[in-house]
Design an enzyme around this catalytic site. Sequence first.
Site, PDB file in Angstrom:
ATOM      1  N   GLU A 249       0.947  -1.189  -0.064  1.00 17.03           N
ATOM      2  CA  GLU A 249       0.065   0.015   0.057  1.00 17.03           C
ATOM      3  C   GLU A 249       0.891   1.150  -0.052  1.00 17.03           C
ATOM      4  OE1 GLU A 249      -1.500   3.043   0.952  1.00 17.03           O
ATOM      5  OE2 GLU A 249      -2.025   2.351   2.854  1.00 17.03           O
ATOM      6  N   CYS A 283      -2.056   8.821   3.120  1.00 19.51           N
ATOM      7  CA  CYS A 283      -1.773   8.401   2.154  1.00 19.51           C
ATOM      8  C   CYS A 283      -2.705   8.856   1.272  1.00 19.51           C
ATOM      9  CB  CYS A 283      -1.586   6.852   2.082  1.00 19.51           C
ATOM     10  SG  CYS A 283      -2.783   5.755   2.870  1.00 19.51           S
TER      11      CYS A 283
END
Length: 483
Positions: A249, A283
């Site tokens: 990720e 993120c």
Amino acid sequence: MLKVSLGKINNVLGHQEIESTEYFEVYDPGNKTDVVASVARGTKETANQAVETAHQAYLKWKFVPVKERVQLVKQAAVVLEESTESLRPLLIRENGGTVKESTADFIRGASMIHNMADRAEAFLERSSFENTVSWMSIEKNPIGVVGLIVPWNSPIILTMSKLAPAILAGNTVVVKPSREAPVALTLALKEMAKVLPHGVINVVNGRSDVTITLTEHPLVGKISFTGGTQTGSSIMASSASTVKRVSLELGGNDPAILLDDADINKIMPRLCKGIFTRAGQICFAVKRVYVPKYMMDRVYEAMSDIVNDYQVGHGLDERTTFGPLINQKQYDYVQGLAEKAKQSGAVVRQLGKKVDPEQWQNGYYMLPSIVRDINHRHELVVSEQFGPVIPLISYNSIEEAIEMANGTEFGLCSSVWSEDHERALAVARRIEAGGTFINSHNVDSLSLDMPFGGVKQSGLGRERTEIGFSEYIEYQAIRMLKE
């Protein structure tokens, strides 16, 4: 300001604490002279020992009935919940979050464990098929030892998103926390490990040598990493030597596209939350906003009105909207992006207020800025800023907006804002991203029923739901011919 005095934080191998010959200090990014704790620096030898401990535990844990594993993992979730009050101040001091953000990290982490535990029995059930020729079973087996390499910005929920499905599936884990924020996570995992068999949960802090040991170790069957794209690429390359499974990720440069029928006053608080929570250090934070050209002035002023009320200060101060950047390197990088934008001719409007101006120079504090009249290929637009500076880019047609939104190597999340849901859905389906929100784009937009992960250079694999569970199992097909 509340502080919790700590001694040394050791590495954790099952139910044992492992001391080190060397400790590194973790500092408060909002008060650079404050040492939060001294943390044991693990070595290659420590990591090898952790893997061996995890492997020996795996040989027994994989045979524990799923129902029993679920009960034990839910007990670990309760331990995490009960640690919130004592560990929250530490988390705030090490990663610069606010009281609200840090509380949410623990709550969401525990909820993630419970949610995955509730899915475990049904998902892990084997499937069988039979016809006149044969009988066949599809087994869902654990992989073995899983290395979890996790970030600093939301360390609790981001670790539990990996740890919960991994151990529920019968794997054991070695967790390597970020050097920026290892304290609260290590202490939480130490207590959680105590309610599970020895060696199911292990924690090793340290430098890149610990990471490399995990990625290259033959007894580690999988690596799950959350962090920057460059580091993720290195982890993927290192894991290739033993053909490990990897979940990555990685970085995001999330676009938000405002359509011409968006209700600016209604959406602006939600949009701003998606941009500036955690000082933009998330993120999947909104990192660029595409606005119809004729609406730019209105959007710019509406956003400025909200952002100008933000207060920047230490996370333990309840007046604070968002806290500091994580370290000097990130502070210099984001300041540099803002300066480059000014030099390019863009308009950079700095807003907000300082909570405690006298302490401002003792932390990596940065007031929020809104940038307009900037080229859509500028570094500020196409990079993952990870800071409280947001570029607004004008567009003349929806085709142009979609082309610009898709015009980077990133593809984590995105959003479309419109009063016409069908129109927004049509645009959303053309965006290259692992997840797209409509009329929202912040930490509250995620759902435990929504798989999470990126496309392009924003990652491989998914977390959450049964799709995330499948990242931590190996399928085995058994077929028996009938005589």
